[in-house]
Design a protein around this motif. Structure first.
Motif, PDB file in Angstrom:
ATOM      1  N   ALA A 175     -10.792 123.614  89.971  1.00 34.23           N
ATOM      2  CA  ALA A 175     -11.091 122.742  88.829  1.00 34.23           C
ATOM      3  C   ALA A 175      -9.833 122.380  88.060  1.00 34.23           C
ATOM      4  CB  ALA A 175     -12.091 123.427  87.902  1.00 34.23           C
ATOM      5  N   GLU A 176      -8.871 123.304  88.039  1.00 32.86           N
ATOM      6  CA  GLU A 176      -7.655 123.087  87.254  1.00 32.86           C
ATOM      7  C   GLU A 176      -6.497 123.813  87.927  1.00 32.86           C
ATOM      8  OE1 GLU A 176      -6.100 123.698  82.630  1.00 32.86           O
ATOM      9  OE2 GLU A 176      -8.088 124.390  83.258  1.00 32.86           O
ATOM     10  N   ALA A 177      -5.332 123.185  87.918  1.00 29.33           N
ATOM     11  CA  ALA A 177      -4.153 123.776  88.560  1.00 29.33           C
ATOM     12  C   ALA A 177      -3.437 124.679  87.567  1.00 29.33           C
ATOM     13  CB  ALA A 177      -3.223 122.675  89.053  1.00 29.33           C
ATOM     14  N   THR A 178      -3.982 125.878  87.369  1.00 25.81           N
ATOM     15  CA  THR A 178      -3.406 126.818  86.406  1.00 25.81           C
ATOM     16  C   THR A 178      -2.213 127.553  86.999  1.00 25.81           C
ATOM     17  OG1 THR A 178      -4.840 128.610  87.141  1.00 25.81           O
ATOM     18  CG2 THR A 178      -5.690 127.174  85.396  1.00 25.81           C
ATOM     19  N   THR A 179      -1.407 128.128  86.135  1.00 20.38           N
ATOM     20  CA  THR A 179      -0.256 128.920  86.580  1.00 20.38           C
ATOM     21  C   THR A 179      -0.711 130.113  87.404  1.00 20.38           C
ATOM     22  OG1 THR A 179       1.018 128.264  84.625  1.00 20.38           O
ATOM     23  CG2 THR A 179       1.747 130.235  85.811  1.00 20.38           C
ATOM     24  N   THR A 180      -1.789 130.768  86.979  1.00 23.63           N
ATOM     25  CA  THR A 180      -2.306 131.926  87.726  1.00 23.63           C
ATOM     26  C   THR A 180      -2.726 131.528  89.125  1.00 23.63           C
ATOM     27  OG1 THR A 180      -3.074 132.977  85.689  1.00 23.63           O
ATOM     28  CG2 THR A 180      -4.072 133.715  87.761  1.00 23.63           C
ATOM     29  N   ARG A 181      -3.419 130.412  89.255  1.00 22.13           N
ATOM     30  CA  ARG A 181      -3.856 129.957  90.577  1.00 22.13           C
ATOM     31  C   ARG A 181      -2.645 129.611  91.452  1.00 22.13           C
ATOM     32  NH1 ARG A 181      -7.858 127.009  89.139  1.00 22.13           N
ATOM     33  NH2 ARG A 181      -9.506 128.406  89.844  1.00 22.13           N
ATOM     34  N   ALA A 182      -1.642 128.996  90.878  1.00 19.03           N
ATOM     35  CA  ALA A 182      -0.440 128.660  91.638  1.00 19.03           C
ATOM     36  C   ALA A 182       0.276 129.917  92.106  1.00 19.03           C
ATOM     37  CB  ALA A 182       0.493 127.801  90.782  1.00 19.03           C
ATOM     38  N   GLU A 183       0.343 130.930  91.258  1.00 18.52           N
ATOM     39  CA  GLU A 183       1.003 132.187  91.638  1.00 18.52           C
ATOM     40  C   GLU A 183       0.252 132.885  92.766  1.00 18.52           C
ATOM     41  OE1 GLU A 183       1.125 134.246  87.951  1.00 18.52           O
ATOM     42  OE2 GLU A 183       2.969 133.240  87.259  1.00 18.52           O
ATOM     43  N   ARG A 184      -1.072 132.862  92.707  1.00 26.44           N
ATOM     44  CA  ARG A 184      -1.864 133.485  93.780  1.00 26.44           C
ATOM     45  C   ARG A 184      -1.702 132.732  95.087  1.00 26.44           C
ATOM     46  NH1 ARG A 184      -7.436 134.515  90.291  1.00 26.44           N
ATOM     47  NH2 ARG A 184      -6.693 136.364  89.132  1.00 26.44           N
ATOM     48  N   ALA A 186       0.909 130.971  95.963  1.00 23.93           N
ATOM     49  CA  ALA A 186       2.264 131.249  96.437  1.00 23.93           C
ATOM     50  C   ALA A 186       2.341 132.607  97.118  1.00 23.93           C
ATOM     51  CB  ALA A 186       3.247 131.174  95.276  1.00 23.93           C
ATOM     52  N   ALA A 187       1.639 133.600  96.571  1.00 21.70           N
ATOM     53  CA  ALA A 187       1.630 134.933  97.179  1.00 21.70           C
ATOM     54  C   ALA A 187       0.971 134.896  98.552  1.00 21.70           C
ATOM     55  CB  ALA A 187       0.906 135.916  96.260  1.00 21.70           C
ATOM     56  N   MET A 188      -0.119 134.123  98.688  1.00 27.07           N
ATOM     57  CA  MET A 188      -0.791 134.010  99.977  1.00 27.07           C
ATOM     58  C   MET A 188       0.080 133.279 100.982  1.00 27.07           C
ATOM     59  SD  MET A 188      -3.648 135.114 101.116  1.00 27.07           S
ATOM     60  CE  MET A 188      -4.183 135.112 102.820  1.00 27.07           C
ATOM     61  N   LEU A 189       0.796 132.276 100.526  1.00 28.14           N
ATOM     62  CA  LEU A 189       1.705 131.563 101.422  1.00 28.14           C
ATOM     63  C   LEU A 189       2.814 132.482 101.909  1.00 28.14           C
ATOM     64  CD1 LEU A 189       2.010 128.153  99.530  1.00 28.14           C
ATOM     65  CD2 LEU A 189       0.905 128.536 101.748  1.00 28.14           C
ATOM     66  N   ALA A 190       3.265 133.388 101.042  1.00 25.96           N
ATOM     67  CA  ALA A 190       4.299 134.349 101.442  1.00 25.96           C
ATOM     68  C   ALA A 190       3.769 135.278 102.533  1.00 25.96           C
ATOM     69  CB  ALA A 190       4.764 135.150 100.231  1.00 25.96           C
ATOM     70  N   VAL A 191       2.501 135.693 102.429  1.00 24.36           N
ATOM     71  CA  VAL A 191       1.891 136.517 103.472  1.00 24.36           C
ATOM     72  C   VAL A 191       1.864 135.766 104.797  1.00 24.36           C
ATOM     73  CG1 VAL A 191      -0.278 137.575 104.232  1.00 24.36           C
ATOM     74  CG2 VAL A 191       0.507 137.889 101.878  1.00 24.36           C
ATOM     75  N   LEU A 192       1.458 134.520 104.758  1.00 24.88           N
ATOM     76  CA  LEU A 192       1.380 133.717 105.984  1.00 24.88           C
ATOM     77  C   LEU A 192       2.764 133.496 106.587  1.00 24.88           C
ATOM     78  CD1 LEU A 192      -1.260 131.135 104.712  1.00 24.88           C
ATOM     79  CD2 LEU A 192      -1.619 132.859 106.491  1.00 24.88           C
ATOM     80  N   THR A 193       3.746 133.254 105.739  1.00 16.21           N
ATOM     81  CA  THR A 193       5.115 133.068 106.231  1.00 16.21           C
ATOM     82  C   THR A 193       5.610 134.305 106.956  1.00 16.21           C
ATOM     83  OG1 THR A 193       5.598 131.531 104.422  1.00 16.21           O
ATOM     84  CG2 THR A 193       7.481 132.541 105.531  1.00 16.21           C
ATOM     85  N   VAL A 232       5.243 122.993  95.854  1.00 20.32           N
ATOM     86  CA  VAL A 232       6.402 122.386  96.511  1.00 20.32           C
ATOM     87  C   VAL A 232       7.626 122.473  95.601  1.00 20.32           C
ATOM     88  CG1 VAL A 232       7.375 120.213  97.363  1.00 20.32           C
ATOM     89  CG2 VAL A 232       5.057 120.881  98.001  1.00 20.32           C
ATOM     90  N   GLY A 233       7.431 122.215  94.318  1.00 17.77           N
ATOM     91  CA  GLY A 233       8.533 122.292  93.366  1.00 17.77           C
ATOM     92  C   GLY A 233       9.073 123.697  93.206  1.00 17.77           C
ATOM     93  N   ALA A 234       8.199 124.692  93.478  1.00 14.20           N
ATOM     94  CA  ALA A 234       8.616 126.092  93.359  1.00 14.20           C
ATOM     95  C   ALA A 234       9.258 126.627  94.635  1.00 14.20           C
ATOM     96  CB  ALA A 234       7.420 126.958  92.980  1.00 14.20           C
ATOM     97  N   GLY A 235       9.370 125.772  95.668  1.00 13.98           N
ATOM     98  CA  GLY A 235      10.082 126.197  96.869  1.00 13.98           C
ATOM     99  C   GLY A 235       9.337 126.081  98.170  1.00 13.98           C
ATOM    100  N   ALA A 236       8.033 125.720  98.147  1.00 16.10           N
ATOM    101  CA  ALA A 236       7.262 125.580  99.397  1.00 16.10           C
ATOM    102  C   ALA A 236       7.519 124.196  99.995  1.00 16.10           C
ATOM    103  CB  ALA A 236       5.779 125.800  99.132  1.00 16.10           C
TER     104      ALA A 236
END
Length: 351
Positions: A175-184, A186-193, A232-236
């Motif tokens: 519903a909303e692109a919150t900082t908490t959702r973005a951090e979660r 990003a953490a999942m993307l790190a696991v996949l990487t 993407v702006g944070a490095g993905a």
């Protein structure tokens, strides 16, 4: 396994009348050159044979345009009507030969989609199918259904090179692109990487709510675009964008609403137009009259892209101007909106 290479945008669509009509309306390779459709079987449709025929037709159509369809049958995996080999096994058999005596564009490959809650045996089966089709697989990961170890075992059971696995981080409704959702995310993307260098990694989200609570015309931020841009702006840097077209991401039981709504994609925002069907009698059915009002509001808005932008935009213009047929068909708003959305994604990907 490069049949689906080169896309920049992923779109997840259901095998329902409106979305299928929009896919059939695609006529040029440029419309899907950078857009990758992921088509998922719909558990709400009652006749497996009809749904299989529809998915086969669209897979062949996209193949002729140069795009290999990703197909997810997870929601119908337990439906016996598709046969012992399941929906994807039967689909592969159909697409191995021509559609008719004049068809020369076969066999038709597709990409089987494996969800992160699949059994290890199921993952192995779909991995073999992806290898046989020469197209690899897509691994659709939903947070909460698999941890690092489980994902690692699934990747191992697929028995494919990481480059032949295309990963989709599917957050569903956002519903909303919150900082908490973005951090979660990003953490999942790190696991996949950490599991390998995959053929691609996409973020799949959708922000259209299940129901709209207003009438007339209003706008809403496209949280899917905002969240993707934040990551993407944070490095993905290699993260590809994905969304759910013009519908709510989570399928539910259908019902005939007393309102008609059109969800129209604009850069970074949704334009919603919604009208209640009139109670008084008129020259045409109430649903059709409400649909004309909805389309007229979109055409008169600053966000309207013009009748030449897509098949759907042309149809919206025709309805607004008093034309169009079978406007009581509840799939029409989805068909027109999805057609516009596909054109929007093609333009967005090329920008």
């Amino acid at each position: 396994m490069a049949a689906h290479a080169g896309f920049t945008t992923l779109v997840a669509l259901r095998a329902k009348a409106g979305e299928l009509a929009a896919l059939r309306a695609l006529t040029r390779p440029a419309q899907v050159r950078r857009v990758q459709p992921l088509l998922q079987f719909d558990p709400g449709r009652k006749r497996p044979a009809d749904q299989l025929d529809d998915v086969e037709e669209v897979a062949r159509h996209l193949h002729r345009l140069g795009r290999c369809c990703w197909i997810d049958a997870s929601d119908v995996a337990d439906r016996p009507g598709f046969g012992a080999g399941g929906a994807l096994g039967r689909l592969a058999d159909h697409l191995a030969g021509p559609a008719d005596l004049l068809d020369t564009a076969w066999p038709v490959p597709f990409v089987p989609v494996v969800r992160s809650d699949a059994t290890e045996q199921g993952a192995a089966t779909l991995g073999r199918l992806g290898a046989e089709l020469g197209a690899g697989v897509a691994l659709r990961v939903r947070p909460g259904t698999a941890d690092r170890d489980t994902l690692g075992r699934l990747v191992e059971r697929l028995a494919l090179e990481p480059g032949d696995i295309h990963v989709v981080l599917d957050l569903q409704y956002v519903a909303e692109a919150t900082t908490t959702r973005a951090e979660r995310a990003a953490a999942m993307l790190a696991v996949l990487t950490g599991l390998g260098v995959f053929g691609s990694t996409s973020l799949l989200t959708g922000s259209i709510p299940k129901t709209l609570g207003q009438t007339a015309t209003w706008e809403q931020a496209r949280a899917e675009e905002v969240l993707w841009e934040h990551l993407v702006g944070a490095g993905a840097a290699n993260l590809r964008f994905g969304d759910y077209g013009a519908v709510h991401p989570i399928p539910g039981p259908g019902f005939r609403s007393k309102h008609v709504a059109l969800k129209y994609t604009c850069p970074h925002r949704w334009l919603y137009s919604r009208e209640r069907m009139p109670d008084e009698p008129g020259d045409e059915p109430a649903r059709g009259r409400a649909f004309r009002v909805v389309c007229r509001r979109v055409v008169e808005s600053a966000g309207y892209a013009g009748p030449g932008f897509s098949w759907g935009d042309h149809e919206i213009h025709e309805v607004a101007a008093g034309g169009g047929r079978a406007l009581g068909d509840t799939s029409k708003p989805i068909a027109f909106a999805t057609s516009h959305h596909l054109a929007y994604l093609a333009t967005r990907a090329a920008a």
